[in-house]
Design a protein around this motif. Structure first.
Motif, PDB file in Angstrom:
ATOM      1  N   GLN A  16       0.834  -1.191   0.000  1.00  0.00           N
ATOM      2  CA  GLN A  16       0.000   0.000   0.000  1.00  0.00           C
ATOM      3  C   GLN A  16       0.874   1.248   0.000  1.00  0.00           C
ATOM      4  O   GLN A  16       2.042   1.192   0.336  1.00  0.00           O
ATOM      5  CB  GLN A  16      -0.914   0.047   1.246  1.00  0.00           C
ATOM      6  CG  GLN A  16      -2.029  -0.951   1.215  1.00  0.00           C
ATOM      7  CD  GLN A  16      -1.684  -2.180   2.033  1.00  0.00           C
ATOM      8  OE1 GLN A  16      -0.690  -2.195   2.734  1.00  0.00           O
ATOM      9  NE2 GLN A  16      -2.502  -3.196   1.938  1.00  0.00           N
ATOM     10  N   LEU A  17       0.252   2.376  -0.368  1.00  0.00           N
ATOM     11  CA  LEU A  17       0.954   3.646  -0.287  1.00  0.00           C
ATOM     12  C   LEU A  17       1.258   3.968   1.171  1.00  0.00           C
ATOM     13  O   LEU A  17       0.415   3.790   2.040  1.00  0.00           O
ATOM     14  CB  LEU A  17       0.109   4.777  -0.871  1.00  0.00           C
ATOM     15  CG  LEU A  17      -0.006   4.828  -2.388  1.00  0.00           C
ATOM     16  CD1 LEU A  17      -0.943   5.950  -2.797  1.00  0.00           C
ATOM     17  CD2 LEU A  17       1.350   5.019  -3.024  1.00  0.00           C
ATOM     18  N   THR A  18       2.467   4.411   1.408  1.00  0.00           N
ATOM     19  CA  THR A  18       2.858   4.811   2.760  1.00  0.00           C
ATOM     20  C   THR A  18       2.856   6.335   2.847  1.00  0.00           C
ATOM     21  O   THR A  18       2.707   7.019   1.836  1.00  0.00           O
ATOM     22  CB  THR A  18       4.275   4.289   3.072  1.00  0.00           C
ATOM     23  OG1 THR A  18       5.197   4.935   2.191  1.00  0.00           O
ATOM     24  CG2 THR A  18       4.374   2.782   2.909  1.00  0.00           C
ATOM     25  N   SER A  19       3.060   6.854   4.035  1.00  0.00           N
ATOM     26  CA  SER A  19       3.142   8.311   4.178  1.00  0.00           C
ATOM     27  C   SER A  19       4.351   8.843   3.414  1.00  0.00           C
ATOM     28  O   SER A  19       4.311   9.950   2.873  1.00  0.00           O
ATOM     29  CB  SER A  19       3.197   8.713   5.656  1.00  0.00           C
ATOM     30  OG  SER A  19       4.329   8.140   6.269  1.00  0.00           O
ATOM     31  N   TYR A  20       5.412   8.049   3.324  1.00  0.00           N
ATOM     32  CA  TYR A  20       6.587   8.440   2.541  1.00  0.00           C
ATOM     33  C   TYR A  20       6.193   8.575   1.063  1.00  0.00           C
ATOM     34  O   TYR A  20       6.539   9.548   0.406  1.00  0.00           O
ATOM     35  CB  TYR A  20       7.692   7.398   2.703  1.00  0.00           C
ATOM     36  CG  TYR A  20       8.946   7.714   1.907  1.00  0.00           C
ATOM     37  CD1 TYR A  20       9.941   8.513   2.452  1.00  0.00           C
ATOM     38  CD2 TYR A  20       9.132   7.207   0.632  1.00  0.00           C
ATOM     39  CE1 TYR A  20      11.093   8.811   1.741  1.00  0.00           C
ATOM     40  CE2 TYR A  20      10.284   7.497  -0.089  1.00  0.00           C
ATOM     41  CZ  TYR A  20      11.257   8.290   0.471  1.00  0.00           C
ATOM     42  OH  TYR A  20      12.392   8.582  -0.238  1.00  0.00           O
ATOM     43  N   ASP A  21       5.470   7.569   0.542  1.00  0.00           N
ATOM     44  CA  ASP A  21       5.008   7.616  -0.851  1.00  0.00           C
ATOM     45  C   ASP A  21       4.121   8.825  -1.090  1.00  0.00           C
ATOM     46  O   ASP A  21       4.267   9.521  -2.100  1.00  0.00           O
ATOM     47  CB  ASP A  21       4.223   6.345  -1.207  1.00  0.00           C
ATOM     48  CG  ASP A  21       5.085   5.103  -1.207  1.00  0.00           C
ATOM     49  OD1 ASP A  21       6.264   5.193  -1.607  1.00  0.00           O
ATOM     50  OD2 ASP A  21       4.570   4.042  -0.811  1.00  0.00           O
ATOM     51  N   GLU A  22       3.201   9.061  -0.193  1.00  0.00           N
ATOM     52  CA  GLU A  22       2.289  10.200  -0.351  1.00  0.00           C
ATOM     53  C   GLU A  22       3.062  11.520  -0.333  1.00  0.00           C
ATOM     54  O   GLU A  22       2.743  12.435  -1.078  1.00  0.00           O
ATOM     55  CB  GLU A  22       1.228  10.183   0.749  1.00  0.00           C
ATOM     56  CG  GLU A  22       0.236   9.045   0.575  1.00  0.00           C
ATOM     57  CD  GLU A  22      -0.712   8.898   1.743  1.00  0.00           C
ATOM     58  OE1 GLU A  22      -0.553   9.608   2.756  1.00  0.00           O
ATOM     59  OE2 GLU A  22      -1.623   8.051   1.640  1.00  0.00           O
ATOM     60  N   GLY A  23       4.090  11.590   0.471  1.00  0.00           N
ATOM     61  CA  GLY A  23       4.894  12.796   0.541  1.00  0.00           C
ATOM     62  C   GLY A  23       5.739  13.039  -0.700  1.00  0.00           C
ATOM     63  O   GLY A  23       6.148  14.154  -0.975  1.00  0.00           O
ATOM     64  N   HIS A  24       5.996  11.972  -1.452  1.00  0.00           N
ATOM     65  CA  HIS A  24       6.831  12.071  -2.656  1.00  0.00           C
ATOM     66  C   HIS A  24       6.042  11.796  -3.938  1.00  0.00           C
ATOM     67  O   HIS A  24       6.634  11.632  -5.011  1.00  0.00           O
ATOM     68  CB  HIS A  24       8.012  11.103  -2.548  1.00  0.00           C
ATOM     69  CG  HIS A  24       9.014  11.522  -1.529  1.00  0.00           C
ATOM     70  ND1 HIS A  24       8.912  11.165  -0.210  1.00  0.00           N
ATOM     71  CD2 HIS A  24      10.119  12.297  -1.628  1.00  0.00           C
ATOM     72  CE1 HIS A  24       9.920  11.683   0.456  1.00  0.00           C
ATOM     73  NE2 HIS A  24      10.667  12.388  -0.367  1.00  0.00           N
ATOM     74  N   LEU A  25       4.740  11.772  -3.853  1.00  0.00           N
ATOM     75  CA  LEU A  25       3.910  11.447  -5.017  1.00  0.00           C
ATOM     76  C   LEU A  25       4.181  12.382  -6.196  1.00  0.00           C
ATOM     77  O   LEU A  25       4.331  11.929  -7.336  1.00  0.00           O
ATOM     78  CB  LEU A  25       2.425  11.481  -4.642  1.00  0.00           C
ATOM     79  CG  LEU A  25       1.462  11.016  -5.725  1.00  0.00           C
ATOM     80  CD1 LEU A  25       1.755   9.584  -6.141  1.00  0.00           C
ATOM     81  CD2 LEU A  25       0.029  11.133  -5.239  1.00  0.00           C
TER      82      LEU A  25
END
Length: 51
Positions: A16-25
Motif C-alpha cells: 500500500q501507499l505509505t506516508s513516505y510515498d504520499e509525501g513524494h507522489l
C-alpha cells in the motif's frame, strides 16, 4: 527555483501507499512524466531514421 527534497536510502516495502510515498507522489509523477517524454522523443528519432 530548485527545491531540495529529502529521500531515504531505501524505498518503503509495502503493498500500500505509505506516508513516505504520499509525501513524494509529485516527485514520482514528475519522474514518470520525464520518462514518457524521453520515450516520445526516442520514438520520433527512430521514426525519422526509417524515412
Amino acid at each position: 527555483m530548485v527545491v531540495k527534497m529529502r529521500f531515504d536510502d531505501r524505498a518503503p516495502d509495502s503493498p500500500q501507499l505509505t506516508s513516505y510515498d504520499e509525501g513524494h507522489l509529485a516527485d514520482y509523477l514528475r519522474l514518470l512524466d520525464a520518462d514518457a517524454d524521453v520515450y516520445v522523443v526516442r520514438s520520433f528519432e527512430t521514426a525519422g531514421l526509417r524515412i
